[in-house]
Write a protein that holds these residues in place. Structure first.
Motif, PDB file in Angstrom:
ATOM      1  N   SER A 185       0.972  -1.189   0.117  1.00 52.85           N
ATOM      2  CA  SER A 185       0.049   0.098  -0.178  1.00 52.85           C
ATOM      3  C   SER A 185       0.792   1.280  -0.066  1.00 52.85           C
ATOM      4  CB  SER A 185      -0.889  -0.086   1.303  1.00 52.85           C
ATOM      5  OG  SER A 185      -1.785  -1.195   1.256  1.00 52.85           O
ATOM      6  N   GLY A 186       0.493   2.115  -0.758  1.00 52.87           N
ATOM      7  CA  GLY A 186       1.262   3.453  -0.959  1.00 52.87           C
ATOM      8  C   GLY A 186       0.677   4.393  -1.931  1.00 52.87           C
ATOM      9  N   SER A 187       1.654   5.017  -2.589  1.00 57.92           N
ATOM     10  CA  SER A 187       0.976   5.997  -3.490  1.00 57.92           C
ATOM     11  C   SER A 187       2.220   6.188  -4.766  1.00 57.92           C
ATOM     12  CB  SER A 187       1.046   7.415  -2.830  1.00 57.92           C
ATOM     13  OG  SER A 187       2.205   7.963  -2.395  1.00 57.92           O
ATOM     14  N   ASN A 188       1.797   6.593  -5.857  1.00 56.03           N
ATOM     15  CA  ASN A 188       2.409   6.993  -7.023  1.00 56.03           C
ATOM     16  C   ASN A 188       2.933   5.559  -7.889  1.00 56.03           C
ATOM     17  OD1 ASN A 188       1.938   9.681  -6.741  1.00 56.03           O
ATOM     18  ND2 ASN A 188       3.624   9.735  -5.277  1.00 56.03           N
ATOM     19  N   SER A 219       5.405  -0.312 -12.900  1.00 55.89           N
ATOM     20  CA  SER A 219       5.863  -0.665 -11.467  1.00 55.89           C
ATOM     21  C   SER A 219       6.511  -2.014 -11.452  1.00 55.89           C
ATOM     22  CB  SER A 219       4.812  -0.483 -10.651  1.00 55.89           C
ATOM     23  OG  SER A 219       4.229   0.870 -10.471  1.00 55.89           O
ATOM     24  N   ASN A 220       7.811  -2.133 -10.888  1.00 61.77           N
ATOM     25  CA  ASN A 220       8.266  -3.418 -10.388  1.00 61.77           C
ATOM     26  C   ASN A 220       8.633  -3.342  -9.073  1.00 61.77           C
ATOM     27  OD1 ASN A 220       8.643  -4.268 -13.275  1.00 61.77           O
ATOM     28  ND2 ASN A 220      10.008  -2.390 -13.658  1.00 61.77           N
ATOM     29  N   ILE A 255      11.090  -2.809  -2.147  1.00 59.72           N
ATOM     30  CA  ILE A 255      11.378  -1.485  -3.042  1.00 59.72           C
ATOM     31  C   ILE A 255      10.495  -1.658  -4.327  1.00 59.72           C
ATOM     32  CG2 ILE A 255      12.917  -0.204  -4.311  1.00 59.72           C
ATOM     33  CD1 ILE A 255      15.198  -1.203  -2.437  1.00 59.72           C
ATOM     34  N   VAL A 256       9.952  -0.216  -4.645  1.00 57.53           N
ATOM     35  CA  VAL A 256       8.983  -0.266  -5.833  1.00 57.53           C
ATOM     36  C   VAL A 256       9.930   0.656  -6.837  1.00 57.53           C
ATOM     37  CG1 VAL A 256       6.841   0.712  -6.840  1.00 57.53           C
ATOM     38  CG2 VAL A 256       6.893  -0.816  -4.828  1.00 57.53           C
ATOM     39  N   GLN A 257      10.004   0.215  -7.987  1.00 62.31           N
ATOM     40  CA  GLN A 257      10.676   1.118  -8.991  1.00 62.31           C
ATOM     41  C   GLN A 257       9.621   1.317 -10.267  1.00 62.31           C
ATOM     42  OE1 GLN A 257      14.325  -0.060 -10.753  1.00 62.31           O
ATOM     43  NE2 GLN A 257      14.576   1.908 -11.977  1.00 62.31           N
ATOM     44  N   VAL A 258       9.189   2.693 -10.229  1.00 61.84           N
ATOM     45  CA  VAL A 258       8.350   3.284 -11.376  1.00 61.84           C
ATOM     46  C   VAL A 258       9.040   3.657 -12.310  1.00 61.84           C
ATOM     47  CG1 VAL A 258       6.697   4.511 -11.934  1.00 61.84           C
ATOM     48  CG2 VAL A 258       6.472   3.736  -9.704  1.00 61.84           C
ATOM     49  N   SER A 259       9.277   3.028 -13.693  1.00 63.80           N
ATOM     50  CA  SER A 259      10.158   3.455 -14.499  1.00 63.80           C
ATOM     51  C   SER A 259      10.153   4.892 -14.924  1.00 63.80           C
ATOM     52  CB  SER A 259      10.024   2.483 -15.852  1.00 63.80           C
ATOM     53  OG  SER A 259       8.815   2.477 -16.266  1.00 63.80           O
ATOM     54  N   SER A 260       9.057   5.547 -15.145  1.00 64.33           N
ATOM     55  CA  SER A 260       9.084   6.859 -15.394  1.00 64.33           C
ATOM     56  C   SER A 260       9.318   7.858 -14.227  1.00 64.33           C
ATOM     57  CB  SER A 260       7.602   7.049 -16.096  1.00 64.33           C
ATOM     58  OG  SER A 260       6.732   7.017 -15.180  1.00 64.33           O
TER      59      SER A 260
END
Length: 172
Positions: A73-76, A82-83, A116-121
């Motif tokens: 749970s979080g944001s953005n 998302s990875n 960790i979440v990585q959002v490519s953009s």
């Protein structure tokens, strides 16, 4: 600024690099370029902003093992961009909304690991949320041996570390 931007692609007309992390305060950083040992002055900048940073607020469950479902749970978060990694190992994404990610926990060594979440953009999330991976031992073969020892045994399970493991039998 003075933090290196790791170059991933370059040709005569463009450079692609991975932006370095900054503190949590909004800031503007000037982009400096050095090519062939020549520093080029630049007015180009990048604006770091917490309002677009992927943020993990909580995970459920907080402990478990491989193949279980994990909800972040979080944001953005962004669908298709998302990875998730747990302890540096990629998790399989099941679904993504702007405030939630469901993924399948990969097999990793037992212990506490950052999620960790990585959002490519956009970039990488906070790394302070930890998942505790449980050690599971399911079988030992053979399960009997001589008093003299010297027998090779195989222990089957999940969460075993390939670098930091110790096995004792009868406190030896």
């Amino acid at each position: 600024g003075s933090n290196p931007c790791t170059v991933v692609s370059i040709d005569a007309s463009h450079i692609e690099c991975i932006s370095p992390a900054q503190n949590s305060n909004p800031s503007t950083s000037i982009i400096n370029i050095v090519s062939n040992n020549i520093t080029y002055p630049s007015t180009l900048s990048i604006q770091y902003s917490s309002s677009i940073t992927p943020t993990i607020l909580s995970i459920s469950p907080t402990s478990g093992s491989a193949s279980q479902s994990l909800t972040i749970s979080g944001s953005n978060f962004i669908t298709g961009q998302s990875n998730v990694s747990i302890g540096g190992v990629s998790a399989t994404i099941v679904s993504v909304t702007s405030s939630s990610i469901t993924c399948t926990i990969p097999s990793i060594p037992a212990g506490n690991h950052p999620v960790i979440v990585q959002v490519s953009s956009i970039g990488i999330s906070n790394s302070n949320i930890q998942f505790t991976y449980s050690l599971q031992l399911t079988n030992v073969t053979p399960n009997q041996g001589s008093y003299g020892g010297g027998q090779i045994i195989t222990i089957i399970g999940d969460g075993l570390s390939q670098s930091t493991v110790a096995v004792t039998i009868c406190n030896q």
